[in-house]
Design a protein around this motif. Sequence first.
Motif, mmCIF file in Angstrom:
data_model
loop_
_atom_site.group_PDB
_atom_site.id
_atom_site.type_symbol
_atom_site.label_atom_id
_atom_site.label_comp_id
_atom_site.label_asym_id
_atom_site.label_seq_id
_atom_site.Cartn_x
_atom_site.Cartn_y
_atom_site.Cartn_z
ATOM 1 N N TYR A 1 0.839 -1.196 0.000
ATOM 2 C CA TYR A 1 0.000 0.000 0.000
ATOM 3 C C TYR A 1 0.875 1.247 0.000
ATOM 4 O O TYR A 1 2.027 1.220 0.438
ATOM 5 C CB TYR A 1 -0.902 0.036 1.241
ATOM 6 C CG TYR A 1 -1.975 -1.021 1.219
ATOM 7 C CD1 TYR A 1 -3.278 -0.714 0.849
ATOM 8 C CD2 TYR A 1 -1.691 -2.337 1.562
ATOM 9 C CE1 TYR A 1 -4.263 -1.684 0.817
ATOM 10 C CE2 TYR A 1 -2.660 -3.318 1.535
ATOM 11 C CZ TYR A 1 -3.950 -2.981 1.161
ATOM 12 O OH TYR A 1 -4.918 -3.946 1.123
ATOM 13 N N GLU A 2 0.337 2.345 -0.466
ATOM 14 C CA GLU A 2 0.999 3.640 -0.398
ATOM 15 C C GLU A 2 0.370 4.417 0.758
ATOM 16 O O GLU A 2 -0.852 4.547 0.836
ATOM 17 C CB GLU A 2 0.795 4.413 -1.694
ATOM 18 C CG GLU A 2 1.366 5.808 -1.670
ATOM 19 C CD GLU A 2 1.080 6.580 -2.945
ATOM 20 O OE1 GLU A 2 1.393 7.766 -2.978
ATOM 21 O OE2 GLU A 2 0.543 5.987 -3.903
ATOM 22 N N LEU A 3 1.213 4.945 1.652
ATOM 23 C CA LEU A 3 0.746 5.717 2.801
ATOM 24 C C LEU A 3 1.144 7.177 2.605
ATOM 25 O O LEU A 3 2.320 7.482 2.410
ATOM 26 C CB LEU A 3 1.367 5.174 4.090
ATOM 27 C CG LEU A 3 1.093 5.954 5.375
ATOM 28 C CD1 LEU A 3 -0.398 5.940 5.703
ATOM 29 C CD2 LEU A 3 1.902 5.366 6.520
ATOM 30 N N THR A 4 0.164 8.067 2.631
ATOM 31 C CA THR A 4 0.409 9.503 2.517
ATOM 32 C C THR A 4 -0.125 10.173 3.779
ATOM 33 O O THR A 4 -1.285 9.958 4.153
ATOM 34 C CB THR A 4 -0.302 10.087 1.283
ATOM 35 O OG1 THR A 4 0.092 9.349 0.124
ATOM 36 C CG2 THR A 4 0.043 11.550 1.096
ATOM 37 N N ILE A 5 0.733 10.985 4.413
ATOM 38 C CA ILE A 5 0.363 11.647 5.665
ATOM 39 C C ILE A 5 0.617 13.140 5.550
ATOM 40 O O ILE A 5 1.711 13.553 5.153
ATOM 41 C CB ILE A 5 1.185 11.091 6.846
ATOM 42 C CG1 ILE A 5 0.965 9.596 7.009
ATOM 43 C CG2 ILE A 5 0.864 11.842 8.128
ATOM 44 C CD1 ILE A 5 1.891 8.941 8.009
ATOM 45 N N GLN A 6 -0.366 13.938 5.895
ATOM 46 C CA GLN A 6 -0.158 15.371 6.066
ATOM 47 C C GLN A 6 0.231 15.572 7.529
ATOM 48 O O GLN A 6 -0.612 15.442 8.420
ATOM 49 C CB GLN A 6 -1.425 16.155 5.740
ATOM 50 C CG GLN A 6 -1.800 16.120 4.287
ATOM 51 C CD GLN A 6 -3.067 16.915 4.010
ATOM 52 O OE1 GLN A 6 -3.897 17.120 4.883
ATOM 53 N NE2 GLN A 6 -3.209 17.352 2.775
ATOM 54 N N THR B 1 -4.726 14.946 6.821
ATOM 55 C CA THR B 1 -5.321 13.692 6.354
ATOM 56 C C THR B 1 -4.286 12.584 6.263
ATOM 57 O O THR B 1 -3.088 12.829 6.117
ATOM 58 C CB THR B 1 -5.980 13.863 4.968
ATOM 59 O OG1 THR B 1 -4.975 14.246 4.039
ATOM 60 C CG2 THR B 1 -7.080 14.890 4.998
ATOM 61 N N VAL B 2 -4.778 11.359 6.357
ATOM 62 C CA VAL B 2 -3.973 10.149 6.190
ATOM 63 C C VAL B 2 -4.675 9.320 5.127
ATOM 64 O O VAL B 2 -5.872 9.043 5.239
ATOM 65 C CB VAL B 2 -3.871 9.352 7.500
ATOM 66 C CG1 VAL B 2 -3.102 8.057 7.290
ATOM 67 C CG2 VAL B 2 -3.220 10.203 8.591
ATOM 68 N N VAL B 3 -3.948 8.941 4.069
ATOM 69 C CA VAL B 3 -4.535 8.166 2.970
ATOM 70 C C VAL B 3 -3.709 6.897 2.790
ATOM 71 O O VAL B 3 -2.479 6.937 2.693
ATOM 72 C CB VAL B 3 -4.531 8.982 1.657
ATOM 73 C CG1 VAL B 3 -5.082 8.145 0.505
ATOM 74 C CG2 VAL B 3 -5.314 10.264 1.816
ATOM 75 N N LEU B 4 -4.395 5.758 2.753
ATOM 76 C CA LEU B 4 -3.763 4.467 2.503
ATOM 77 C C LEU B 4 -4.374 3.904 1.234
ATOM 78 O O LEU B 4 -5.588 3.684 1.162
ATOM 79 C CB LEU B 4 -4.019 3.526 3.694
ATOM 80 C CG LEU B 4 -3.282 2.205 3.693
ATOM 81 C CD1 LEU B 4 -1.771 2.414 3.741
ATOM 82 C CD2 LEU B 4 -3.719 1.364 4.878
ATOM 83 N N LYS B 5 -3.546 3.713 0.187
ATOM 84 C CA LYS B 5 -4.048 3.303 -1.129
ATOM 85 C C LYS B 5 -3.304 2.047 -1.591
ATOM 86 O O LYS B 5 -2.063 2.012 -1.549
ATOM 87 C CB LYS B 5 -3.843 4.448 -2.120
ATOM 88 C CG LYS B 5 -4.352 4.164 -3.507
ATOM 89 C CD LYS B 5 -4.260 5.399 -4.394
ATOM 90 C CE LYS B 5 -2.831 5.650 -4.764
ATOM 91 N NZ LYS B 5 -2.651 6.735 -5.740
#
Length: 80
Positions: free
Chosen positions: A60-65, A71-75
């Motif tokens: 998965y790709e984890l993006t954190i502000q 926001t936290v996005v797990l794709k």
Amino acid sequence: MITTLGLTWKRRGRAILADGSDCIFDVYEAVIVWDGQLLRIPIDEADSDPLVGMSLMEGYELTIQAVAGGTVVLKKLPTI
């Protein structure tokens, strides 16, 4: 939370913490829904807020502000 969820005890775990101290803890087992599928995972007991381990996020790709309220996005990454 472990008692509330009725998790099954499996074994003892051991870790060396960042400060070099030794930590013994209980390991439980839970079944979760992850990306629409049932997954059986180990749960390490700790006196802290719940955390998601890196092994669960493999693929998965984890993006954190990194700001308060960010926001936290797990794709899921495409399979090759």
